[in-house]
Every structure is written in C-alpha cells, then in structure tokens.
Design a protein around this motif. Structure first.
Motif, PDB file in Angstrom:
ATOM      1  N   SER A   1       0.847  -1.136   0.115  1.00 13.99           N
ATOM      2  CA  SER A   1       0.134   0.078  -0.073  1.00 13.99           C
ATOM      3  C   SER A   1       0.886   1.186  -0.181  1.00 13.99           C
ATOM      4  O   SER A   1       2.131   0.997   0.031  1.00 13.99           O
ATOM      5  CB  SER A   1      -0.890  -0.048   1.260  1.00 13.99           C
ATOM      6  N   VAL A   2      -0.007   2.557   0.078  1.00 13.14           N
ATOM      7  CA  VAL A   2       1.249   3.438   0.180  1.00 13.14           C
ATOM      8  C   VAL A   2       1.697   3.755   1.643  1.00 13.14           C
ATOM      9  O   VAL A   2       2.520   4.824   1.583  1.00 13.14           O
ATOM     10  CB  VAL A   2       0.339   5.006  -0.529  1.00 13.14           C
ATOM     11  N   GLU A   3       1.422   3.309   2.539  1.00 16.41           N
ATOM     12  CA  GLU A   3       1.866   3.243   3.646  1.00 16.41           C
ATOM     13  C   GLU A   3       2.736   2.120   4.214  1.00 16.41           C
ATOM     14  O   GLU A   3       3.632   2.023   5.195  1.00 16.41           O
ATOM     15  CB  GLU A   3       0.842   3.684   4.834  1.00 16.41           C
ATOM     16  N   SER A   4       2.407   0.916   3.767  1.00 17.23           N
ATOM     17  CA  SER A   4       3.093  -0.266   4.362  1.00 17.23           C
ATOM     18  C   SER A   4       3.419  -1.265   3.175  1.00 17.23           C
ATOM     19  O   SER A   4       2.957  -1.562   2.087  1.00 17.23           O
ATOM     20  CB  SER A   4       2.463  -0.662   5.285  1.00 17.23           C
ATOM     21  N   ALA A   5       4.171  -2.425   3.482  1.00 19.14           N
ATOM     22  CA  ALA A   5       4.426  -3.590   2.762  1.00 19.14           C
ATOM     23  C   ALA A   5       4.404  -4.745   3.729  1.00 19.14           C
ATOM     24  O   ALA A   5       4.713  -4.712   4.867  1.00 19.14           O
ATOM     25  CB  ALA A   5       5.678  -3.477   1.790  1.00 19.14           C
ATOM     26  N   ARG A   6       4.146  -5.886   3.072  1.00 21.30           N
ATOM     27  CA  ARG A   6       4.100  -7.404   3.853  1.00 21.30           C
ATOM     28  C   ARG A   6       5.149  -8.131   2.804  1.00 21.30           C
ATOM     29  O   ARG A   6       4.664  -8.454   1.577  1.00 21.30           O
ATOM     30  CB  ARG A   6       2.847  -8.010   3.837  1.00 21.30           C
ATOM     31  N   ILE A   7       6.390  -8.510   3.532  1.00 22.57           N
ATOM     32  CA  ILE A   7       7.085  -9.412   2.641  1.00 22.57           C
ATOM     33  C   ILE A   7       7.274 -10.593   3.338  1.00 22.57           C
ATOM     34  O   ILE A   7       6.652 -10.988   4.448  1.00 22.57           O
ATOM     35  CB  ILE A   7       8.475  -8.715   2.739  1.00 22.57           C
ATOM     36  N   CYS A   8       7.501 -11.816   2.664  1.00 26.99           N
ATOM     37  CA  CYS A   8       7.680 -13.206   3.263  1.00 26.99           C
ATOM     38  C   CYS A   8       9.042 -13.425   2.878  1.00 26.99           C
ATOM     39  O   CYS A   8       9.517 -13.318   1.679  1.00 26.99           O
ATOM     40  CB  CYS A   8       6.577 -14.087   2.277  1.00 26.99           C
ATOM     41  N   LEU A   9       9.664 -14.240   3.889  1.00 24.94           N
ATOM     42  CA  LEU A   9      11.153 -14.692   3.908  1.00 24.94           C
ATOM     43  C   LEU A   9      11.092 -16.022   4.262  1.00 24.94           C
ATOM     44  O   LEU A   9      10.311 -16.427   5.199  1.00 24.94           O
ATOM     45  CB  LEU A   9      11.820 -13.887   4.845  1.00 24.94           C
ATOM     46  N   ALA A  10      12.165 -16.802   3.592  1.00 29.48           N
ATOM     47  CA  ALA A  10      12.556 -18.175   4.424  1.00 29.48           C
ATOM     48  C   ALA A  10      12.796 -18.208   5.781  1.00 29.48           C
ATOM     49  O   ALA A  10      12.701 -19.138   6.425  1.00 29.48           O
ATOM     50  CB  ALA A  10      13.452 -18.952   3.356  1.00 29.48           C
ATOM     51  N   TYR A  11      13.581 -17.124   5.945  1.00 27.82           N
ATOM     52  CA  TYR A  11      14.152 -17.174   7.478  1.00 27.82           C
ATOM     53  C   TYR A  11      14.239 -15.299   7.665  1.00 27.82           C
ATOM     54  O   TYR A  11      14.262 -14.522   6.968  1.00 27.82           O
ATOM     55  CB  TYR A  11      15.662 -17.766   7.528  1.00 27.82           C
ATOM     56  N   LEU A  12      14.117 -15.255   9.095  1.00 28.88           N
ATOM     57  CA  LEU A  12      14.117 -13.977   9.663  1.00 28.88           C
ATOM     58  C   LEU A  12      15.591 -13.614   9.932  1.00 28.88           C
ATOM     59  O   LEU A  12      16.398 -14.465  10.527  1.00 28.88           O
ATOM     60  CB  LEU A  12      13.353 -13.608  10.999  1.00 28.88           C
ATOM     61  N   PRO A  13      16.061 -12.438   9.711  1.00 30.21           N
ATOM     62  CA  PRO A  13      17.405 -11.912   9.856  1.00 30.21           C
ATOM     63  C   PRO A  13      17.543 -11.880  11.594  1.00 30.21           C
ATOM     64  O   PRO A  13      16.359 -11.451  12.118  1.00 30.21           O
ATOM     65  CB  PRO A  13      17.391 -10.398   9.348  1.00 30.21           C
ATOM     66  N   ALA A  14      18.786 -12.296  11.919  1.00 34.95           N
ATOM     67  CA  ALA A  14      19.086 -12.409  13.483  1.00 34.95           C
ATOM     68  C   ALA A  14      18.775 -11.052  14.016  1.00 34.95           C
ATOM     69  O   ALA A  14      19.220 -10.117  13.699  1.00 34.95           O
ATOM     70  CB  ALA A  14      20.309 -12.973  13.643  1.00 34.95           C
ATOM     71  N   GLY A  15      17.764 -11.246  15.199  1.00 31.29           N
ATOM     72  CA  GLY A  15      17.835  -9.928  15.937  1.00 31.29           C
ATOM     73  C   GLY A  15      16.627  -9.181  15.584  1.00 31.29           C
ATOM     74  O   GLY A  15      16.198  -8.048  16.180  1.00 31.29           O
ATOM     75  N   ILE A  16      16.003  -9.353  14.615  1.00 25.12           N
ATOM     76  CA  ILE A  16      15.027  -8.286  14.016  1.00 25.12           C
ATOM     77  C   ILE A  16      13.847  -8.408  14.891  1.00 25.12           C
ATOM     78  O   ILE A  16      13.255  -9.621  15.216  1.00 25.12           O
ATOM     79  CB  ILE A  16      14.769  -8.577  12.292  1.00 25.12           C
ATOM     80  N   GLN A  17      13.196  -7.312  15.047  1.00 26.64           N
ATOM     81  CA  GLN A  17      11.948  -7.629  16.071  1.00 26.64           C
ATOM     82  C   GLN A  17      11.132  -6.104  15.759  1.00 26.64           C
ATOM     83  O   GLN A  17      11.449  -5.257  14.859  1.00 26.64           O
ATOM     84  CB  GLN A  17      12.034  -7.563  17.408  1.00 26.64           C
ATOM     85  N   GLU A  18       9.855  -6.187  16.493  1.00 24.48           N
ATOM     86  CA  GLU A  18       8.820  -5.126  15.989  1.00 24.48           C
ATOM     87  C   GLU A  18       9.552  -3.774  16.280  1.00 24.48           C
ATOM     88  O   GLU A  18      10.188  -3.741  17.556  1.00 24.48           O
ATOM     89  CB  GLU A  18       7.860  -5.209  16.771  1.00 24.48           C
ATOM     90  N   GLY A  19       9.442  -2.705  15.669  1.00 23.26           N
ATOM     91  CA  GLY A  19       9.764  -1.348  15.893  1.00 23.26           C
ATOM     92  C   GLY A  19      11.169  -1.079  15.444  1.00 23.26           C
ATOM     93  O   GLY A  19      11.841  -0.030  15.183  1.00 23.26           O
ATOM     94  N   ASP A  20      11.924  -2.205  15.067  1.00 22.34           N
ATOM     95  CA  ASP A  20      13.156  -1.817  14.202  1.00 22.34           C
ATOM     96  C   ASP A  20      13.470  -1.384  12.729  1.00 22.34           C
ATOM     97  O   ASP A  20      12.389  -1.397  12.259  1.00 22.34           O
ATOM     98  CB  ASP A  20      14.021  -3.386  14.030  1.00 22.34           C
ATOM     99  N   ASP A  21      14.522  -0.521  12.594  1.00 24.61           N
ATOM    100  CA  ASP A  21      14.333   0.269  11.278  1.00 24.61           C
ATOM    101  C   ASP A  21      14.821  -0.738  10.284  1.00 24.61           C
ATOM    102  O   ASP A  21      16.086  -1.411  10.572  1.00 24.61           O
ATOM    103  CB  ASP A  21      15.121   1.510  11.387  1.00 24.61           C
ATOM    104  N   ILE A  22      14.433  -0.546   8.944  1.00 24.16           N
ATOM    105  CA  ILE A  22      15.050  -1.431   7.885  1.00 24.16           C
ATOM    106  C   ILE A  22      14.808  -0.538   6.746  1.00 24.16           C
ATOM    107  O   ILE A  22      14.239   0.538   6.648  1.00 24.16           O
ATOM    108  CB  ILE A  22      13.965  -2.930   7.700  1.00 24.16           C
ATOM    109  N   VAL A  23      15.536  -1.057   5.642  1.00 24.86           N
ATOM    110  CA  VAL A  23      15.264  -0.392   4.292  1.00 24.86           C
ATOM    111  C   VAL A  23      14.669  -1.347   3.576  1.00 24.86           C
ATOM    112  O   VAL A  23      15.227  -2.571   3.414  1.00 24.86           O
ATOM    113  CB  VAL A  23      16.702   0.225   3.971  1.00 24.86           C
ATOM    114  N   LEU A  24      13.651  -1.142   2.665  1.00 21.22           N
ATOM    115  CA  LEU A  24      13.302  -1.804   1.520  1.00 21.22           C
ATOM    116  C   LEU A  24      13.609  -1.504   0.269  1.00 21.22           C
ATOM    117  O   LEU A  24      13.265   0.038   0.026  1.00 21.22           O
ATOM    118  CB  LEU A  24      11.831  -2.008   1.789  1.00 21.22           C
ATOM    119  N   ASP A  25      14.284  -2.166  -0.548  1.00 23.92           N
ATOM    120  CA  ASP A  25      14.460  -1.772  -1.996  1.00 23.92           C
ATOM    121  C   ASP A  25      13.520  -2.724  -2.690  1.00 23.92           C
ATOM    122  O   ASP A  25      13.780  -4.012  -2.762  1.00 23.92           O
ATOM    123  CB  ASP A  25      15.912  -2.082  -2.038  1.00 23.92           C
TER     124      ASP A  25
END
Length: 129
Positions: free
Chosen positions: A41-65
């Motif tokens: 959407s213009v405010e968010s995205a939902r992505i699917c991954l085979a595994y989560l990056p170690a340590g990632i949790q709600e509230g963390d900052d990421i960059v999506l390309d």
C-alpha cells in the motif's frame, strides 16, 4: 495498533506484479534471497522470507528496496521502513513494515499503485492489456 481488517485500513492494499525483486537491509546487512512481496500500500508492505534476519523485531528500522519489472522501464521503490509486525505463515516468516517515504518516492509509489489498480481492473474484466 496495527489495522489488519479491510474495514479498518486507511489505504488500499494491492497484490503486486509477479515480476518484482525485493532486497531487505537490516543492521548493515543485505538480505535478498527468497524474499517475496505479498502486498503493498502507500503506507506499508508485507514481505515473506524463508528466514528472519537474526535479531529483527517489532519497532526496528529497515530499508526496503523493491524493483517492479515493467515492459517500459523498471519502477524502483527504495525506502526506510519500521517493522510493525513479524509472524509465521506455514514455514515462512512474514514482516509487515511501515514506509518512511520521501516525497519523490511517495509519488512513484502512488503512480505505481494507480497503474496497478487499473491493470487489476482490466484483468478482472477480461480486458487484459
């Protein structure tokens, strides 16, 4: 609170084109294998991954390309985002992230969403381009 039902959503959520590539950047590392964009959407995205990056949790900052391969030229959405929610579906992990968009990227995303809506309407009506 995360709005999850269609009635509570502020913006339209669409399934993206099948031809797309997603890179996730977290903690100075790039993750690009087995990542699929589920919806956007213009405010968010939902992505699917085979595994989560170690340590990632709600509230963390990421960059999506995100790169959508179009017939004419690729559409590139590169934005900072904040992880709103992580959860598991079957054997895959899902991340819902809220974009922190700059005005030029926001315009590109709005244009993509408008074009994608029209394409989905044409497909639904059987008038595919």
């Amino acid at each position: 609170m995360l709005k999850t039902t269609p009635r509570e959503r502020k913006y339209l959520v669409l399934e993206p084109d099948a031809k797309h590539k997603v890179n996730l950047f977290y903690d100075k590392h790039r993750f690009d294998t087995d990542i699929k964009l589920i919806n956007i959407s213009v405010e968010s995205a939902r992505i699917c991954l085979a595994y989560l990056p170690a340590g990632i949790q709600e509230g963390d900052d990421i960059v999506l390309d995100i790169v959508f391969s179009d017939e004419l030229k690729p559409i590139i959405i590169n934005s900072k985002a904040k992880v709103l929610k992580t959860f598991m579906v079957e054997k895959n992990f899902n991340i819902v992230a809220s974009f922190i968009l700059t005005p030029p990227v926001h315009k590109i995303l709005i244009d993509y969403m408008g074009n994608r809506q029209m394409k989905l309407i044409r497909e639904f009506k059987g008038l595919q381009l």
